[in-house]
Design a protein around this motif. Structure first.
Motif, PDB file in Angstrom:
ATOM      1  N   GLU A   1     -35.979  -5.138  -5.596  1.00 23.04           N
ATOM      2  CA  GLU A   1     -34.543  -5.253  -5.365  1.00 23.04           C
ATOM      3  C   GLU A   1     -33.678  -4.764  -6.534  1.00 23.04           C
ATOM      4  OE1 GLU A   1     -34.620  -9.067  -2.281  1.00 23.04           O
ATOM      5  OE2 GLU A   1     -33.844  -9.331  -4.316  1.00 23.04           O
TER       6      GLU A   1
ATOM      7  N   GLU B   1     -33.620   1.357  -8.611  1.00 23.53           N
ATOM      8  CA  GLU B   1     -33.186   2.379  -7.663  1.00 23.53           C
ATOM      9  C   GLU B   1     -34.363   3.134  -7.048  1.00 23.53           C
ATOM     10  OE1 GLU B   1     -30.142   2.883  -6.580  1.00 23.53           O
ATOM     11  OE2 GLU B   1     -29.456   1.204  -7.813  1.00 23.53           O
TER      12      GLU B   1
ATOM     13  N   ASP C   1     -37.902   7.953   0.903  1.00 24.07           N
ATOM     14  CA  ASP C   1     -36.646   7.225   0.689  1.00 24.07           C
ATOM     15  C   ASP C   1     -36.439   6.158   1.754  1.00 24.07           C
ATOM     16  OD1 ASP C   1     -36.154   8.777  -1.515  1.00 24.07           O
ATOM     17  OD2 ASP C   1     -34.797  10.158  -0.476  1.00 24.07           O
TER      18      ASP C   1
ATOM     19  N   TRP D   1     -38.726   3.195   1.064  1.00 22.44           N
ATOM     20  CA  TRP D   1     -38.264   2.430  -0.090  1.00 22.44           C
ATOM     21  C   TRP D   1     -37.083   1.540   0.293  1.00 22.44           C
ATOM     22  CZ3 TRP D   1     -39.331  -0.075  -4.052  1.00 22.44           C
ATOM     23  CH2 TRP D   1     -38.436  -0.328  -5.092  1.00 22.44           C
ATOM     24  N   LEU D   2     -36.175   2.047   1.093  1.00 23.98           N
ATOM     25  CA  LEU D   2     -35.055   1.224   1.556  1.00 23.98           C
ATOM     26  C   LEU D   2     -35.556   0.059   2.411  1.00 23.98           C
ATOM     27  CD1 LEU D   2     -32.409   3.960   2.449  1.00 23.98           C
ATOM     28  CD2 LEU D   2     -32.339   2.337   0.534  1.00 23.98           C
ATOM     29  N   ARG D   3     -36.536   0.338   3.262  1.00 25.03           N
ATOM     30  CA  ARG D   3     -37.105  -0.748   4.090  1.00 25.03           C
ATOM     31  C   ARG D   3     -37.769  -1.801   3.201  1.00 25.03           C
ATOM     32  NH1 ARG D   3     -39.027   3.943   7.076  1.00 25.03           N
ATOM     33  NH2 ARG D   3     -37.719   4.279   8.917  1.00 25.03           N
TER      34      ARG D   3
ATOM     35  N   GLN E   1     -37.056  -2.522   0.110  1.00 28.63           N
ATOM     36  CA  GLN E   1     -36.042  -3.262  -0.631  1.00 28.63           C
ATOM     37  C   GLN E   1     -35.428  -4.394   0.196  1.00 28.63           C
ATOM     38  OE1 GLN E   1     -33.658   0.200  -2.121  1.00 28.63           O
ATOM     39  NE2 GLN E   1     -33.996  -0.769  -4.108  1.00 28.63           N
TER      40      GLN E   1
END
Length: 341
Positions: free
Chosen positions: A213, A216, A329, A332-334, A336
């Motif tokens: 979290e 970046e 990407d 990675w968002l999932r 996070q």
């Protein structure tokens, strides 16, 4: 483990099944001083069982059916042409049973008296020898059991792992990108209580949610996973546990295949609170190179000034080239969002 010294290196044919869904295959069985090795017809090892942790399904009957403690799905069948091996295994099983503590019996008194007589030797030699032996012969299934027991105690502090379904898929992809020696192992993000990363026996790594979290890019998270993979390969998690538990519990693990729950609970707390000594820069850099991960992001996450991790920054194996992506990407968002924000 001297009960079978007259039987060392016995061999026989048998039939082995790795799991209830697996096909039964013809194998060779080799009996050593501490382990039973199962080999295929090309004499390539398939698995090793600790002689101190073998159970029999059908006592007194033939063919004899055996499985490692805790894994009844894996079965070895020995027929009439393996009488010597069967007799040797049964002799050891009887010896192990005699070694189990029986309160109130004379055997316990004799056992304790013998230990007192060799106390000086035991103080100097026995702890390390017993721990080393137990670590070497412990079956993989028992390592998994111990890891799961530790996890249950840890979750009493941390709560269950974060379980967002899309994040779980991304975490599985990350495990495949950064596998252990022979399989991806298991990665879990814990909601509370884990600082950095913690490795458990059985190739499980618990990750603090801040690693997913607060950054970046996934490189920092990947760096902590690489560090734990390296640490587990250099310092066996079972050996570390037995150093914490002590000699008596190492002997108990050898003879019964079990550790006291209170020991596991104390060690779980120790895992969450101890400070891990850093690994040598050369070791870390070799790991980053092997898993194709940049070392600089991890180095600055460990020390924001970079002073104590300068070697990882200056010798980053991917300082001038881009390694394969840790995650897409989208993944990675999932990941996070695995803890739900």
């Amino acid at each position: 483990m001297t009960a079978l010294s007259e039987y060392e290196r016995l061999e026989a044919s048998g039939i082995w099944r790795a799991s209830p869904d697996s096909q039964r295959v013809d194998v060779y069985v080799s009996l050593g001083d501490a382990t039973l090795t199962i080999l295929d017809r090309r004499e390539q090892p398939l698995t090793h069982w600790s002689l101190a942790a073998i159970s029999r399904v059908n006592p007194g009957k033939r063919p004899a059916l055996y499985h490692p403690d805790g894994d009844p799905g894996e079965v070895l069948e020995l027929g009439d042409d393996a009488v010597e091996v069967i007799d040797a295994i049964e002799k050891l099983r009887a010896a192990v049973e005699r070694a189990r503590p029986h309160p109130g019996r004379l055997r316990l008194v004799i056992f304790l008296g013998s230990l007192a007589a060799v106390g000086a030797l035991a103080t100097l030699w026995l702890p390390g020898a017993v721990r080393e032996h137990a670590t070497r012969v412990l079956p993989d299934v028992k390592r998994e059991d111990i890891g799961q027991s530790l996890r249950r105690h840890i979750e009493r502090v941390t709560g269950p792992p974060c379980n967002g379904p899309e994040g779980r898929g991304a975490l599985a992809e990350l495990a495949r990108r950064l596998p252990a020696e022979d399989d991806p192992g298991t990665l879990d993000v814990m909601r509370n209580g884990v600082k950095g990363a913690v490795a458990l026996p059985g190739k499980t790594i618990l990750l603090g949610r801040s690693l997913v979290e607060d950054y970046e890019e996934p490189d920092v998270l990947a760096g902590y996973i690489v560090a734990q993979r390296l640490r587990a390969s250099l310092y066996d998690p079972i050996d570390d546990l037995l150093q914490f538990a002590g000699t008596w519990d190492s002997i108990r693990l050898l003879t019964t295949g079990e550790l006291p729950e209170e020991v596991l609970a104390d060690y779980a707390q120790h895992l969450l609170t101890r400070a891990q000594a850093p690994l040598p820069d050369e070791t870390m850099l070799n790991g980053f190179r092997a898993w194709s991960v940049r070392s600089t992001p991890y180095a600055y996450a460990v020390d924001v000034t970079g002073e104590s991790t300068l070697g990882l920054i200056e010798a980053d194996p991917f300082a001038t080239e881009v390694p394969p992506a840790i995650l897409s990407d989208a993944d990675w968002l999932r990941l996070q969002g695995i803890c739900g924000g």
